[in-house]
Structure formats: structure tokens, C-alpha cells
Design a protein around this motif. Structure first.
Motif, PDB file in Angstrom:
ATOM      1  N   PRO A   1       8.648  -5.684  -3.015  1.00  0.00           N
ATOM      2  CA  PRO A   1       9.058  -5.258  -4.362  1.00  0.00           C
ATOM      3  C   PRO A   1       9.285  -3.750  -4.410  1.00  0.00           C
ATOM      4  O   PRO A   1       8.449  -2.976  -3.954  1.00  0.00           O
ATOM      5  CB  PRO A   1       7.874  -5.663  -5.244  1.00  0.00           C
ATOM      6  CG  PRO A   1       6.711  -5.798  -4.311  1.00  0.00           C
ATOM      7  CD  PRO A   1       7.300  -6.246  -3.000  1.00  0.00           C
TER       8      PRO A   1
ATOM      9  N   CYS B   1      10.753  -0.775  -7.181  1.00  0.00           N
ATOM     10  CA  CYS B   1      11.307  -0.370  -8.476  1.00  0.00           C
ATOM     11  C   CYS B   1      12.662   0.285  -8.288  1.00  0.00           C
ATOM     12  O   CYS B   1      12.822   1.157  -7.435  1.00  0.00           O
ATOM     13  CB  CYS B   1      10.391   0.656  -9.140  1.00  0.00           C
ATOM     14  SG  CYS B   1       8.891  -0.060  -9.771  1.00  0.00           S
TER      15      CYS B   1
ATOM     16  N   HIS C   1       0.712  -7.868  -9.439  1.00  0.00           N
ATOM     17  CA  HIS C   1       0.578  -6.515  -8.876  1.00  0.00           C
ATOM     18  C   HIS C   1      -0.821  -5.975  -9.173  1.00  0.00           C
ATOM     19  O   HIS C   1      -1.105  -5.519 -10.275  1.00  0.00           O
ATOM     20  CB  HIS C   1       1.634  -5.602  -9.496  1.00  0.00           C
ATOM     21  CG  HIS C   1       1.877  -4.328  -8.735  1.00  0.00           C
ATOM     22  ND1 HIS C   1       1.068  -3.896  -7.700  1.00  0.00           N
ATOM     23  CD2 HIS C   1       2.861  -3.383  -8.849  1.00  0.00           C
ATOM     24  CE1 HIS C   1       1.539  -2.750  -7.222  1.00  0.00           C
ATOM     25  NE2 HIS C   1       2.632  -2.418  -7.903  1.00  0.00           N
TER      26      HIS C   1
ATOM     27  N   HIS D   1      -1.833  -0.209  -5.813  1.00  0.00           N
ATOM     28  CA  HIS D   1      -1.209   1.101  -6.071  1.00  0.00           C
ATOM     29  C   HIS D   1      -1.717   1.834  -7.308  1.00  0.00           C
ATOM     30  O   HIS D   1      -0.994   2.631  -7.903  1.00  0.00           O
ATOM     31  CB  HIS D   1       0.331   0.944  -6.126  1.00  0.00           C
ATOM     32  CG  HIS D   1       0.886   0.381  -4.858  1.00  0.00           C
ATOM     33  ND1 HIS D   1       2.162  -0.116  -4.734  1.00  0.00           N
ATOM     34  CD2 HIS D   1       0.323   0.222  -3.626  1.00  0.00           C
ATOM     35  CE1 HIS D   1       2.361  -0.560  -3.506  1.00  0.00           C
ATOM     36  NE2 HIS D   1       1.251  -0.370  -2.805  1.00  0.00           N
TER      37      HIS D   1
ATOM     38  N   SER E   1      -1.218  -4.022   0.828  1.00  0.00           N
ATOM     39  CA  SER E   1      -0.803  -2.622   0.833  1.00  0.00           C
ATOM     40  C   SER E   1      -2.068  -1.772   0.763  1.00  0.00           C
ATOM     41  O   SER E   1      -3.179  -2.287   0.963  1.00  0.00           O
ATOM     42  CB  SER E   1       0.120  -2.374  -0.368  1.00  0.00           C
ATOM     43  OG  SER E   1       0.672  -1.081  -0.334  1.00  0.00           O
TER      44      SER E   1
ATOM     45  N   VAL F   1       2.764  -5.134   5.336  1.00  0.00           N
ATOM     46  CA  VAL F   1       3.805  -4.234   4.808  1.00  0.00           C
ATOM     47  C   VAL F   1       3.493  -2.801   5.217  1.00  0.00           C
ATOM     48  O   VAL F   1       2.348  -2.441   5.434  1.00  0.00           O
ATOM     49  CB  VAL F   1       3.929  -4.355   3.268  1.00  0.00           C
ATOM     50  CG1 VAL F   1       2.669  -3.868   2.556  1.00  0.00           C
ATOM     51  CG2 VAL F   1       5.165  -3.624   2.742  1.00  0.00           C
ATOM     52  N   GLY F   2       4.538  -1.994   5.301  1.00  0.00           N
ATOM     53  CA  GLY F   2       4.345  -0.571   5.535  1.00  0.00           C
ATOM     54  C   GLY F   2       4.887  -0.115   6.866  1.00  0.00           C
ATOM     55  O   GLY F   2       4.303  -0.411   7.913  1.00  0.00           O
ATOM     56  N   LEU F   3       6.031   0.565   6.845  1.00  0.00           N
ATOM     57  CA  LEU F   3       6.661   1.087   8.053  1.00  0.00           C
ATOM     58  C   LEU F   3       6.782   0.044   9.157  1.00  0.00           C
ATOM     59  O   LEU F   3       6.446   0.303  10.311  1.00  0.00           O
ATOM     60  CB  LEU F   3       5.934   2.345   8.541  1.00  0.00           C
ATOM     61  CG  LEU F   3       6.195   3.589   7.682  1.00  0.00           C
ATOM     62  CD1 LEU F   3       5.381   4.784   8.177  1.00  0.00           C
ATOM     63  CD2 LEU F   3       7.688   3.956   7.691  1.00  0.00           C
TER      64      LEU F   3
ATOM     65  N   ILE G   1       9.350  -6.103   4.093  1.00  0.00           N
ATOM     66  CA  ILE G   1      10.154  -4.948   4.488  1.00  0.00           C
ATOM     67  C   ILE G   1      10.601  -4.221   3.217  1.00  0.00           C
ATOM     68  O   ILE G   1      11.207  -4.831   2.335  1.00  0.00           O
ATOM     69  CB  ILE G   1      11.413  -5.391   5.286  1.00  0.00           C
ATOM     70  CG1 ILE G   1      11.029  -6.309   6.460  1.00  0.00           C
ATOM     71  CG2 ILE G   1      12.212  -4.173   5.745  1.00  0.00           C
ATOM     72  CD1 ILE G   1      10.347  -5.636   7.614  1.00  0.00           C
TER      73      ILE G   1
END
Ligand SMILES: Cc1cc2nc3c(=O)[nH]c(=O)nc-3n(C[C@H](O)[C@H](O)[C@H](O)COP(=O)(O)O)c2cc1C
Length: 333
Positions: free
Chosen positions: A21, A23, A161, A164, A244, A278-280, A301
Motif C-alpha cells: 500500500p 499513499c 493498518h 507506522h 513492517s 516488505v522493505g527494500l 513490493i
């Protein structure tokens, strides 16, 4: 494994590639409705052969928006635009999910902002109002109504969600939740638990929760705490934890290829629940390594799909796999 199908409940994704996801801040009229940008952007990744597309953080209340140009799902008027989006993506052979979100103290929209405790994120942000029991009940109800609308709009997956540093994450972390009532202390999980319950009353499809598995703060939560939360989510019928990290409090994160994968791996092994990494993650070989070594079940991704909507094609070439082309593209695939 990256190009093998994966089934959750009655939904089969054609491969393990998930668009994370992201934004777009692209709502034209600041009313949360789907704009042409969203239609083009998401459908392009479906043409690019992503298995599951998760639509960006979509606000369950107007005051829960990260920005005034976020997508919204707080009103029945949002359903039509979202249905156009799911139809378009389905026509291109991909599945589509939506991330239901409330920004809590990180909302930047005008008006009052709310959080479990009246502590601002940093000196540049406003101080949120401490949520009352009525605010909590209303917000849980808003997540439920968002889930109902997502179902009516034709989504295949709902992702809550809880990462974060947004509202749910603010309840989970002791850095942001200083409450002394039944939503604080030992019961910081209660708010998320009640949201999951409320969503499940109206939704029986695949349910994901995105978490921040590490607060990167000496007094914050670590993956150990999230293994326990993940066990509770699994017991409540959550199908997959999207792992994450960070952004609960300002902290510098040392981001390098696959930096969050160990969290997904630990949660998968110790809570015995499917996870998304997820992440790089930017190469097919890297994704394949994660799946084959049992470190995660799905590969999310993000930015690489902004740069290259045909990343699945790139990854398949890297792995020496022939990926079926969308028919009109056969001559150039
Ligand atoms: C432009 C942009 C917008 C993002 N918006 C969201 C969001 O709406 N919800 C979310 O959970 N993560 C969001 N993220 C984080 C991504 O989903 C992803 O976790 C992060 O970029 C790391 O993955 P990557 O290295 O593959 O990009 C966003 C990231 C970017 C770059």
C-alpha cells in the motif's frame, strides 16, 4: 515459488507478488473519492502481472486522514469509485485489497486530531485530544463500516493498518499509549482486538494486519512483543501479518536490502502465522530466497513498483521463468 499461486480462504492469488500500500495523495477534490490517477496507477500494476494489489491507506473517518488528499471510505458515496477501481483491476487478472486506516495523532487535516494519549509525534505536529470511550467506540464502528463498504465495492482482501505510528499502532505501543483505563497498560491490544472483531462481523474474506514490528526506541516494543500480538491476531482469525517496522516515534532507521525480513521470519516461525515481507526487496532472486527459506509467504513490493510497473516481468526473467503476457502485449513481451 514467487510465481506459484497462494490461496487464503476462497481467494487464490496468481503469484506471491503483492503491491505494498502506498499513499498517492491524489484525490482531486479533497473528498476522498477515487480519481483517474488511481484508476491508471493501480490498473497499470495489474497489467504488469502483480498478483495482489493493496490500495493505499484509505481513511475510515475524515479526521483520520494522513492528508486532505487521501482516499476515503467513510461514506457510502465512496463505494462507486472504489467499485470502478476493483472492476478495472479484476479485468486485468489481479486481485485487489484495501488498507483501512486512521492516522490518529499523525493526521495533518484541519480540525481536532485524536489519539490514545495527548502526546504529539514531534514538535512540528499538533497535540492530539485523548480519546474518550465514545471516540473509541465510534472509531471501531468506522472501521466496521469501512469493511462493509470495501465488501460492497468488490475488494478481495482487507488489510487493517496497525503500523507506522498511526492510530492503532499508537494504542499498541507503550510510548504512545499512557492510558490507565481498560485500553492502556496490559490491555493495549484491546483496541485492535475490538476492531478485528468488528470487521469480522461484516467480512469473511482474507484479512491482513500490517504491523510495525519494532519501535526502534529503548522503551518501545520489539519483535518479541509482536510475536505475542501476532498469536492473538491469529487466534482471532487474522490470515496474514504484513510485517513492517518503525515510525511510532521519530527514530532513525537503518534501512538496507531486506532489513525487515528477519521480523517477518520470526513472527512466522514463533507465532506460526503466515507473513508478508516488505522493505527494500527489489530483485526476483531476493524474493525467491525469502520464500524458499520459509521466511515469509508473500512478498510486498513498494517503491520498485513505482519505478517499474512491470517488475514481475523483470523478476521472472531474472529467475528464468516465462511469464504469460497480457494478450495485447504478446509481440513485445
Ligand atoms: C509513496 C509512499 C507511500 C506509502 N504509503 C503507505 C501506506 O499508505 N500504507 C502503508 O502501510 N505503507 C505505506 N508506505 C510504505 C510502503 O508500503 C512500504 O512498506 C515501504 O515503502 C517499504 O517497501 P519498499 O522498500 O519496497 O518501498 C508508503 C511508501 C511510499 C514510498
Amino acid at each position: 515459488m514467487l510465481f506459484s499461486p497462494y490461496t487464503i480462504r476462497d481467494v487464490t492469488f496468481k503469484n506471491r507478488i503483492v503491491m505494498s500500500p502506498m499513499c498517492m495523495y491524489a484525490c482531486d477534490r479533497e473528498d476522498g473519492t477515487v480519481h483517474n490517477w488511481h484508476l491508471v496507477h493501480y490498473a497499470t500494476r495489474a497489467v504488469g502481472q502483480v498478483g495482489l494489489i493493496i490500495v493505499e491507506a484509505t481513511a475510515v473517518t475524515p479526521q483520520g486522514r494522513i492528508s486532505a488528499r487521501d482516499l476515503g471510505i467513510w461514506d457510502d458515496n465512496h463505494i462507486d469509485g472504489l467499485r470502478t477501481l476493483t472492476t478495472l483491476v479484476h479485468e486485468q487478472g489481479a486481485n485487489i485489497g484495501i488498507q483501512l486506516a486512521h492516522a490518529g495523532r499523525k493526521a495533518t487535516v484541519s480540525g481536532e486530531i485524536i489519539a490514545p494519549s495527548p502526546i504529539p509525534f514531534d514538535e512540528t505536529m499538533r497535540t492530539p485530544k485523548e480519546m474518550t470511550k465514545a471516540d473509541i467506540e465510534e472509531t471501531i464502528h468506522a472501521f466496521q463500516q469501512g469493511a462493509r463498504r470495501a465488501k460492497e465495492a468488490g475488494f478481495d482482501v482487507i488489510e487493517i493498518h496497525a503500523a507506522h505510528g498511526y492510530l492503532i499502532n499508537e494504542f499498541l505501543s507503550p510510548l504512545t499509549n499512557k492510558r490507565t483505563d481498560e485500553y492502556g497498560g496490559e490491555n493495549r491490544y484491546r483496541f485492535l482486538s475490538e476492531i478485528i472483531e468488528a470487521v469480522k462481523e461484516v467480512w469473511n474474506g482474507p484479512l491482513f494486519v500490517r504491523i510495525s514490528a519494532h519501535d526502534y526506541h529503548p522503551d518501545g516494543l520489539t519483535v518479541k512483543d509482536y510475536v505475542e500480538y501476532a498469536k492473538q491476531m491469529k487466534a482471532q482469525g487474522v490470515d496474514l501479518i504484513d510485517v513492517s517496522s518503525g515510525a511510532v516515534v521519530p527514530a532513525k532507521i537503518d534501512a538496507y536490502p531486506g532489513y525487515q525480513v528477519p521480523f517477518a521470519e520470526t513472527i512466522r516461525r514463533e507465532a506460526n502465522v503466515p507473513t508478508g515481507a516488505v522493505g527494500l526487496i527489489t530483485s526476483g532472486l531476493q524474493a525467491e530466497e525469502i520464500l524458499r527459506n520459509g521466511r515469509a509467504d508473500l512478498i510486498f513490493i513498494g517503491r520498485e513498483l513505482l519505478r517499474n510497473p512491470y517488475w514481475p516481468k523483470t523478476a521472472s526473467s531474472e529467475l528464468g521463468i516465462s511469464l504469460e503476457a497480457p494478450k495485447p502485449y504478446v509481440r513485445g513481451w
